[in-house]
Enzyme design. Sequence first.
Site, PDB file in Angstrom:
ATOM      1  N   LYS A 122      37.648  43.208  43.084  1.00 36.55           N
ATOM      2  CA  LYS A 122      36.824  43.389  41.951  1.00 36.55           C
ATOM      3  C   LYS A 122      35.326  43.694  42.331  1.00 36.55           C
ATOM      4  O   LYS A 122      34.536  42.755  42.915  1.00 36.55           O
ATOM      5  CB  LYS A 122      36.852  42.176  41.180  1.00 36.55           C
ATOM      6  CG  LYS A 122      35.788  42.377  39.847  1.00 36.55           C
ATOM      7  CD  LYS A 122      35.789  40.834  39.212  1.00 36.55           C
ATOM      8  CE  LYS A 122      34.635  40.625  38.476  1.00 36.55           C
ATOM      9  NZ  LYS A 122      33.814  41.548  38.024  1.00 36.55           N
ATOM     10  N   SER A 167      26.049  35.793  44.977  1.00 35.46           N
ATOM     11  CA  SER A 167      24.895  34.604  44.927  1.00 35.46           C
ATOM     12  C   SER A 167      25.695  33.290  45.168  1.00 35.46           C
ATOM     13  O   SER A 167      26.951  32.925  45.138  1.00 35.46           O
ATOM     14  CB  SER A 167      24.492  34.320  43.487  1.00 35.46           C
ATOM     15  OG  SER A 167      25.498  33.769  42.526  1.00 35.46           O
ATOM     16  N   VAL A 184      27.280  31.297  42.129  1.00 35.64           N
ATOM     17  CA  VAL A 184      28.622  31.771  41.585  1.00 35.64           C
ATOM     18  C   VAL A 184      29.542  31.261  42.660  1.00 35.64           C
ATOM     19  O   VAL A 184      30.702  30.769  42.245  1.00 35.64           O
ATOM     20  CB  VAL A 184      28.784  33.256  41.474  1.00 35.64           C
ATOM     21  CG1 VAL A 184      30.340  33.793  41.517  1.00 35.64           C
ATOM     22  CG2 VAL A 184      27.844  33.870  40.313  1.00 35.64           C
ATOM     23  N   GLU A 216      29.809  34.995  51.986  1.00 34.60           N
ATOM     24  CA  GLU A 216      28.215  34.971  52.351  1.00 34.60           C
ATOM     25  C   GLU A 216      27.636  35.388  51.118  1.00 34.60           C
ATOM     26  O   GLU A 216      27.771  36.199  50.244  1.00 34.60           O
ATOM     27  CB  GLU A 216      28.383  36.264  53.370  1.00 34.60           C
ATOM     28  CG  GLU A 216      26.863  36.556  54.114  1.00 34.60           C
ATOM     29  CD  GLU A 216      26.185  37.519  53.282  1.00 34.60           C
ATOM     30  OE1 GLU A 216      24.879  37.074  52.645  1.00 34.60           O
ATOM     31  OE2 GLU A 216      26.414  38.668  53.099  1.00 34.60           O
ATOM     32  N   CYS A 235      20.717  40.614  51.425  1.00 36.57           N
ATOM     33  CA  CYS A 235      20.753  39.402  51.779  1.00 36.57           C
ATOM     34  C   CYS A 235      19.904  38.645  52.807  1.00 36.57           C
ATOM     35  O   CYS A 235      19.286  37.705  52.803  1.00 36.57           O
ATOM     36  CB  CYS A 235      22.324  38.877  51.996  1.00 36.57           C
ATOM     37  SG  CYS A 235      23.511  39.584  50.797  1.00 36.57           S
TER      38      CYS A 235
END
Length: 541
Positions: free
Chosen positions: A211, A265, A268, A292, A326
């Site tokens: 996804k 995130s 999440v 990560e 990130c």
Amino acid sequence: MPGFFNVPAPKNEPIKSYAPHTPERAAVQTAIAEARAQVLNLPMYIGNQQILTNNKHAVVCPHDHQHVLGHLHEGDASHVQMAIEAALTARPQWTGMDWEQRASIFLKAADLLATKYRAAINAATMLGQSKNAYQAEIDSACEMIDFLRFNVHYATEIYAQQPQSSEGVWNRLEYRPLEGFVFALTPFNFTAIAGNLPTSAALMGNVVVWKPAYTQAYAADLLMRVFLEAGLPQGVINLVYADGPTAGDVIFAHPDFAGIHFTGSTKVFQHIWKTIGENLPVYKSFPRIVGETGGKDFVMVHHTADPKAVAVGLVRGAFEYQGQKCSAASRAYVPANLWQEVKDYMVADLQTMKMGGTEDLGNFINAVIDEKSFDKIAAYIAAAKADSSVTVIAGGHCDKSKGYFVQPTVLQTTNPKYVTMCEEIFGPVLTIYVYEPDQFEETLTLLDNTSNYALTGSIFAQDRYAIELATKRLVNAAGNFYINDKPTGAVVGQQPFGGARGSGTNDKAGSMLNLLRWVSPRTIKETFVSPVDYRYPFLAT
């Protein structure tokens, strides 16, 4: 016929310059023009079907949000279930395939990206994710190619690791795929991450439901077409577009869920981990959880550092790809004796940076990914302007009338725990805290205690004792630590990437460590001549 096969030795894909009058510059400009001249349908790839639905979402250029590149076709829970079933149907034949045949598919995909599709994948990333030519090149071309080639090399190293055998015994170790399917949930900011998360698991014999982020769908679709052209059997990787909670409800309740490969995130990821924990009795095995997540990445500056090197490290580290990495530098600790010089260099560099669409290769700064991100970043900047502890050193202007443009913004704060020193913004905002030069050790402690993230960070210093001290004191503050360099730009095979604390499971993409997470070893012991008497020698009288 079977054999022990040596794969081509991997080496990092050379980065093309895209300088004026180079062939790659002309090629990518042509690819951009061709892409902008058409509107694509972006289907879901489930088994042997490319599925279009009536629920279409426009995919736009972030720097020109009225221009539609295509429409992704969103599915529902039934499509997620179809993708799982397609993956499980493909699993027996895929897991039974000889490893070198799997390897060949991904090596071919790497070569296709390096040649036939290089301009196209870079153009897709430039348009769909608003990356300039260089940032697209190091991501969607070079890093994706490196992941594919180095992962094949790492897989062979894993398979070669075998136990010792004693006299009369042959011990073997099989590296089985996980029992079930792997869910790859990928982000918008790196096409290479979006491609690596499903393919690394698939290379080791797993089947995958993938996804992608909707804002990365344009390049994800091209990657999927490249994998299929390279010979990936249908159903091995199934690409679905579905609402996050909808997909999660189906995937995390399925008994054959075997693992998740995630970049996104921290919040999440924490929710996913909690959901998996609550559903443990449902699963056939304990799922692998690899993620990560966020970062609040730092640059620590010692009073012996080179001010110009610091300034360039901060400008590049904070503002390349609009800070949407990130690993982007988002907080810096600069000693008072260097601050004025560092500031002057930074401001001078920022004044020369052009901002605009990626089609103009003279633009260093482009747009942030979407309106939600723009509004979040703009709110941080507005709050900083109203705070008495903060001074805006550069930038601070935001405009979303044509594209989601945020000027590279440098803040100076007298409060080391100000919100922009602590929270991940994921945009072009760098906050500076100026400390007294004799407070270096105390500032190291402050830095280490300010954020719960631990992804990347760097130390700038000429004093080797200071470098050693920072390296030791910040041992848990960053999974990727840089000395006299910006905290971004990890290269596959050179700096395996990942962090701990709130930044993830530190399973190091771009290394053997990550691939080991996608196998379940089985030990086989074969005894050549079996005992026929239970009695051991010590029982003799």
